[in-house]
Scaffold this motif. Sequence first.
Motif, PDB file in Angstrom:
ATOM      1  N   ILE A 106      35.604  37.030  51.926  1.00  0.00           N
ATOM      2  CA  ILE A 106      34.598  38.030  51.532  1.00  0.00           C
ATOM      3  C   ILE A 106      35.246  39.408  51.441  1.00  0.00           C
ATOM      4  N   GLN A 107      36.063  39.774  52.424  1.00  0.00           N
ATOM      5  CA  GLN A 107      36.728  41.077  52.408  1.00  0.00           C
ATOM      6  C   GLN A 107      37.652  41.218  51.203  1.00  0.00           C
ATOM      7  N   GLN A 108      38.394  40.161  50.895  1.00  0.00           N
ATOM      8  CA  GLN A 108      39.290  40.202  49.742  1.00  0.00           C
ATOM      9  C   GLN A 108      38.511  40.351  48.443  1.00  0.00           C
ATOM     10  N   GLN A 109      37.419  39.612  48.309  1.00  0.00           N
ATOM     11  CA  GLN A 109      36.612  39.693  47.098  1.00  0.00           C
ATOM     12  C   GLN A 109      35.961  41.068  46.965  1.00  0.00           C
ATOM     13  N   LEU A 110      35.532  41.627  48.093  1.00  0.00           N
ATOM     14  CA  LEU A 110      34.937  42.966  48.061  1.00  0.00           C
ATOM     15  C   LEU A 110      35.953  44.023  47.636  1.00  0.00           C
ATOM     16  N   GLN A 111      37.164  43.923  48.181  1.00  0.00           N
ATOM     17  CA  GLN A 111      38.203  44.885  47.802  1.00  0.00           C
ATOM     18  C   GLN A 111      38.548  44.762  46.323  1.00  0.00           C
ATOM     19  N   GLN A 112      38.636  43.545  45.834  1.00  0.00           N
ATOM     20  CA  GLN A 112      38.952  43.332  44.423  1.00  0.00           C
ATOM     21  C   GLN A 112      37.840  43.889  43.533  1.00  0.00           C
ATOM     22  N   LYS A 113      36.595  43.649  43.893  1.00  0.00           N
ATOM     23  CA  LYS A 113      35.458  44.146  43.108  1.00  0.00           C
ATOM     24  C   LYS A 113      35.403  45.672  43.156  1.00  0.00           C
ATOM     25  N   GLN A 114      35.681  46.249  44.321  1.00  0.00           N
ATOM     26  CA  GLN A 114      35.676  47.701  44.451  1.00  0.00           C
ATOM     27  C   GLN A 114      36.731  48.318  43.528  1.00  0.00           C
ATOM     28  N   GLN A 115      37.926  47.746  43.518  1.00  0.00           N
ATOM     29  CA  GLN A 115      38.988  48.249  42.634  1.00  0.00           C
ATOM     30  C   GLN A 115      38.565  48.153  41.178  1.00  0.00           C
ATOM     31  N   GLU A 116      37.979  47.035  40.828  1.00  0.00           N
ATOM     32  CA  GLU A 116      37.528  46.798  39.449  1.00  0.00           C
ATOM     33  C   GLU A 116      36.479  47.831  39.033  1.00  0.00           C
ATOM     34  N   LEU A 117      35.589  48.187  39.948  1.00  0.00           N
ATOM     35  CA  LEU A 117      34.524  49.138  39.632  1.00  0.00           C
ATOM     36  C   LEU A 117      34.997  50.588  39.656  1.00  0.00           C
ATOM     37  N   ILE A 118      35.879  50.937  40.594  1.00  0.00           N
ATOM     38  CA  ILE A 118      36.252  52.345  40.787  1.00  0.00           C
ATOM     39  C   ILE A 118      37.377  52.789  39.845  1.00  0.00           C
ATOM     40  N   GLN A 119      38.193  51.866  39.379  1.00  0.00           N
ATOM     41  CA  GLN A 119      39.332  52.240  38.536  1.00  0.00           C
ATOM     42  C   GLN A 119      38.908  53.015  37.277  1.00  0.00           C
ATOM     43  N   PRO A 120      37.913  52.563  36.516  1.00  0.00           N
ATOM     44  CA  PRO A 120      37.522  53.356  35.340  1.00  0.00           C
ATOM     45  C   PRO A 120      36.918  54.715  35.710  1.00  0.00           C
ATOM     46  N   ILE A 121      36.258  54.792  36.856  1.00  0.00           N
ATOM     47  CA  ILE A 121      35.669  56.050  37.302  1.00  0.00           C
ATOM     48  C   ILE A 121      36.782  57.038  37.657  1.00  0.00           C
ATOM     49  N   ASN A 122      37.783  56.563  38.386  1.00  0.00           N
ATOM     50  CA  ASN A 122      38.928  57.418  38.731  1.00  0.00           C
ATOM     51  C   ASN A 122      39.653  57.884  37.477  1.00  0.00           C
ATOM     52  N   ARG A 123      39.812  56.990  36.514  1.00  0.00           N
ATOM     53  CA  ARG A 123      40.492  57.345  35.269  1.00  0.00           C
ATOM     54  C   ARG A 123      39.714  58.439  34.529  1.00  0.00           C
ATOM     55  N   LYS A 124      38.390  58.304  34.477  1.00  0.00           N
ATOM     56  CA  LYS A 124      37.557  59.297  33.791  1.00  0.00           C
ATOM     57  C   LYS A 124      37.652  60.650  34.500  1.00  0.00           C
ATOM     58  N   ALA A 125      37.627  60.654  35.821  1.00  0.00           N
ATOM     59  CA  ALA A 125      37.748  61.902  36.578  1.00  0.00           C
ATOM     60  C   ALA A 125      39.113  62.545  36.339  1.00  0.00           C
ATOM     61  N   TYR A 126      40.166  61.734  36.378  1.00  0.00           N
ATOM     62  CA  TYR A 126      41.522  62.246  36.157  1.00  0.00           C
ATOM     63  C   TYR A 126      41.647  62.859  34.757  1.00  0.00           C
ATOM     64  N   GLU A 127      41.105  62.181  33.761  1.00  0.00           N
ATOM     65  CA  GLU A 127      41.183  62.690  32.391  1.00  0.00           C
ATOM     66  C   GLU A 127      40.405  64.000  32.246  1.00  0.00           C
ATOM     67  N   ALA A 128      39.272  64.113  32.931  1.00  0.00           N
ATOM     68  CA  ALA A 128      38.498  65.357  32.882  1.00  0.00           C
ATOM     69  C   ALA A 128      39.267  66.493  33.551  1.00  0.00           C
ATOM     70  N   ILE A 129      39.904  66.203  34.672  1.00  0.00           N
ATOM     71  CA  ILE A 129      40.705  67.221  35.356  1.00  0.00           C
ATOM     72  C   ILE A 129      41.858  67.671  34.462  1.00  0.00           C
ATOM     73  N   GLN A 130      42.520  66.712  33.829  1.00  0.00           N
ATOM     74  CA  GLN A 130      43.615  67.046  32.914  1.00  0.00           C
ATOM     75  C   GLN A 130      43.114  67.920  31.761  1.00  0.00           C
ATOM     76  N   ALA A 131      41.965  67.560  31.193  1.00  0.00           N
ATOM     77  CA  ALA A 131      41.427  68.314  30.060  1.00  0.00           C
ATOM     78  C   ALA A 131      41.058  69.732  30.473  1.00  0.00           C
ATOM     79  N   VAL A 132      40.430  69.892  31.624  1.00  0.00           N
ATOM     80  CA  VAL A 132      40.057  71.224  32.112  1.00  0.00           C
ATOM     81  C   VAL A 132      41.317  72.058  32.366  1.00  0.00           C
ATOM     82  N   ALA A 133      42.310  71.460  32.975  1.00  0.00           N
ATOM     83  CA  ALA A 133      43.556  72.183  33.242  1.00  0.00           C
ATOM     84  C   ALA A 133      44.180  72.681  31.936  1.00  0.00           C
ATOM     85  N   LYS A 134      44.165  71.844  30.942  1.00  0.00           N
ATOM     86  CA  LYS A 134      44.747  72.220  29.652  1.00  0.00           C
ATOM     87  C   LYS A 134      43.896  73.291  28.955  1.00  0.00           C
TER      88      LYS A 134
END
Length: 186
Positions: A106-134
Amino acid sequence: MKKFFTGMLFALGLMVAGEVNAQTKIGYISSQEVVSIMPEARKADSLLTDFKNALIQNATDKQNAFYAAIDKFNKDSATLSDAVKVVKRTELTKMGQELGGEEERIQQQLQQKQQELIQPINRKAYEAIQAVAKEHNYAFVFEKEALLVAPPAEDILPLVAKKLNIKLPTAAGGNQPAAKPTTPKQ
């Protein structure tokens, strides 16, 4: 004459360095805070909670089936042959071992699902930070929590929130970004 020329080059170098320094914009941001205010993060948390509840329900069902099999074995054991009892005990032992590893799965599946869900969110935040900086000519943007000592800078959270079309929480929520420190002009 050589000393004069060297002195002039040195002075010119200091002036150019001072100009570059004066024009260098430095910002900071808490990427965790950016992610936490994104609607996608709340949706991901909800999906993760639902997934966790489904995994727990599945484990509970397996546990109930195991206990029911033990009860059935205990009730039927008087009428079973020794060979059938050995087979049934082996099956129950196997079920018990599988159930014992269920929490880790259960813990392994939860960690895998969390990564799957949070990765696109982190990418979107990072891209927004990069765009604002530029867009706002920030030469450096530091992670707010990672630095103990840093030169004067600006919190770019409001700019990133605006870029993501997110309204920042009010001061009553305690998540209001810190006031901008003043940057001394050179």
